[in-house]
Design an enzyme around this catalytic site. Structure first.
Site, PDB file in Angstrom:
ATOM      1  CB  THR A  13      -0.996   5.497   6.568  1.00  0.00           C
ATOM      2  OG1 THR A  13      -0.020   6.137   7.389  1.00  0.00           O
ATOM      3  CG2 THR A  13      -1.014   6.188   5.212  1.00  0.00           C
TER       4      THR A  13
ATOM      5  CG  PHE B 197      -1.575   1.206   1.628  1.00  0.00           C
ATOM      6  CD1 PHE B 197      -2.280   1.978   0.716  1.00  0.00           C
ATOM      7  CD2 PHE B 197      -1.487   1.631   2.949  1.00  0.00           C
ATOM      8  CE1 PHE B 197      -2.890   3.167   1.109  1.00  0.00           C
ATOM      9  CE2 PHE B 197      -2.089   2.810   3.358  1.00  0.00           C
ATOM     10  CZ  PHE B 197      -2.779   3.589   2.429  1.00  0.00           C
ATOM     11  CB  VAL B 198       3.132   2.811   2.513  1.00  0.00           C
ATOM     12  CG1 VAL B 198       4.176   3.914   2.531  1.00  0.00           C
ATOM     13  CG2 VAL B 198       2.041   3.097   3.536  1.00  0.00           C
TER      14      VAL B 198
ATOM     15  CG  ASP C 213       6.246  -6.515  -2.427  1.00  0.00           C
ATOM     16  OD1 ASP C 213       5.772  -5.414  -2.092  1.00  0.00           O
ATOM     17  OD2 ASP C 213       5.895  -7.588  -1.888  1.00  0.00           O
ATOM     18  CG  ASN C 214       7.912 -11.150   0.439  1.00  0.00           C
ATOM     19  OD1 ASN C 214       6.965 -10.363   0.398  1.00  0.00           O
ATOM     20  ND2 ASN C 214       8.302 -11.729   1.559  1.00  0.00           N
TER      21      ASN C 214
ATOM     22  CE1 TYR D   3      24.273  -2.485   9.786  1.00  0.00           C
ATOM     23  CE2 TYR D   3      25.785  -1.325   8.341  1.00  0.00           C
ATOM     24  CZ  TYR D   3      25.221  -2.497   8.780  1.00  0.00           C
ATOM     25  OH  TYR D   3      25.616  -3.692   8.214  1.00  0.00           O
TER      26      TYR D   3
ATOM     27  CE1 TYR E  68       4.683  -3.717  11.170  1.00  0.00           C
ATOM     28  CE2 TYR E  68       3.573  -2.445  12.859  1.00  0.00           C
ATOM     29  CZ  TYR E  68       4.081  -2.549  11.588  1.00  0.00           C
ATOM     30  OH  TYR E  68       3.995  -1.486  10.723  1.00  0.00           O
TER      31      TYR E  68
END
Ligand code: UDP
Length: 322
Positions: free
Chosen positions: A179, A11-12, A31-32, A163, A149
């Protein structure tokens, strides 16, 4: 610029791809297709500046740093994002935000490229501070149903920050609040697709709990604009920025609004509140205002109208194919 967007069919991610192409950049989408849908890339596909790779950015041995992919900017959006989706795929969700983020950071570091990591307001868990500024550390259950998540996004944030500290990676983090907009999967289980789908079908709207929990909904074009500004800014190196719309409403109010907009009487089917469902959520966007000159422009009414229109169009298309 040459830009890699992971989660490009989501979506985003797909809206971000469209925006970067419209701005004249060369975009490689990855994308998988676990939760993404190639139909989201219909607008991008005809562009000679767009290429698409079906691959899992978290997969062992996947070399995002391969010379052929070399980019100036990586935007790492790949991850299931709906509670229903990540409950179905907890391990893939953990991998996307841990190994996937690691691969993105490694590649950006090898190429001296920029990285933007798409994190989430879920890092605040069920917040004890309201509204939520970036300085709030959160209230997260590390072994609850949302942990795959919330905690993997928190790990991703810690990794990106490490990093930046140890290898001076040019990276930034955005925390995306709820969103919505066109291209959300009708079956992704989130509240706006559920309510629109239910109201269009003439069914009762499923409210979890008493409907007094709050969310603040941001229209997707506003979010994408915030991401683009954040990725382009030198001021955001090593910084985390909330992106969301501070207009807060209860889920009960949202149900009433969607029924009213669709001209159907409000019918409600109640079920218990899911475990660890945050009671309230609203972003403090002072930092985004100050650093990026950004704030949402699309009102909830305007955004919902466009989203309803998109759901209607897709339902009609699906109906005429059946
Ligand atoms: N929700 C609801 N009915 C639904 C789907 C969700 O009442 O059919 C509630 C859910 O319990 C939560 C809020 O709406 O309190 C937002 O849920 P969503 O899954 O959209 O996003 P998130 O919980 O990640 O903010």
């Amino acid at each position: 610029m040459r830009i890699i967007v992971t989660g490009a069919a989501g979506f985003v991610g797909s809206h971000l791809v469209d925006r970067y192409l419209a701005d004249g950049h060369i975009v490689v989408g990855i994308d998988n297709l676990l939760t993404g849908d190639p139909r989201n890339l219909e607008a991008a596909r005809p562009s000679s500046d767009f290429s698409f790779l079906v691959a899992d950015v978290a997969a062992e041995g996947f070399d995002l740093g391969a010379a052929a992919l070399r980019a100036d900017l990586i935007v790492h959006c790949a991850s299931p994002a709906s509670p229903v989706d990540y409950a179905k795929a907890p391990l893939e969700t953990m991998a996307a935000n841990s190994l996937g983020t690691w691969h993105c950071a490694q590649a950006a570091s090898a190429w001296s490229a920029r990285l933007l990591y798409a994190s989430t307001s879920e890092v605040y868990g069920d917040p004890l501070e309201h509204p939520q500024p970036e300085s709030y550390w959160g209230n997260v259950n590390p072994i609850g149903p949302r942990a795959c998540y919330d905690e993997s996004k928190r790990f991703g944030e810690a990794l990106v920050t490490s990093y930046v500290r140890s290898l001076e990676l040019d990276a930034r983090i955005v925390r995306i609040f709820n969103t919505y907009g066109p291209r959300m999967r009708a079956d992704d289980g989130r509240v706006i697709p559920n309510f629109i789908g239910q109201a269009l079908a003439g069914n009762a709207l499923t409210i979890y709990g008493d409907g007094s929990q709050t969310r603040s909904f941001c229209y997707v074009s506003d979010l994408v604009d915030g991401i683009v500004r954040c990725a382009a800014s030198d001021k955001t190196r090593g910084v985390v920025v909330n992106l969301g719309n501070p207009q807060e409403l209860t889920i009960g109010q949202l149900a009433a609004k969607i029924s009213e907009m669709l001209g159907v009487p409000l019918a409600i089917e109640r079920s218990p509140m899911p475990a660890d469902d945050p009671g309230r959520r609203r972003p403090d966007i002072s930092r985004a205002r100050e650093l990026l000159g950004w704030e949402p422009r699309v009102s909830l009414d305007e955004g919902l109208r466009a989203t309803i229109e998109d759901f209607r169009t897709r339902a009609t298309r699906a109906g005429s194919r059946a």
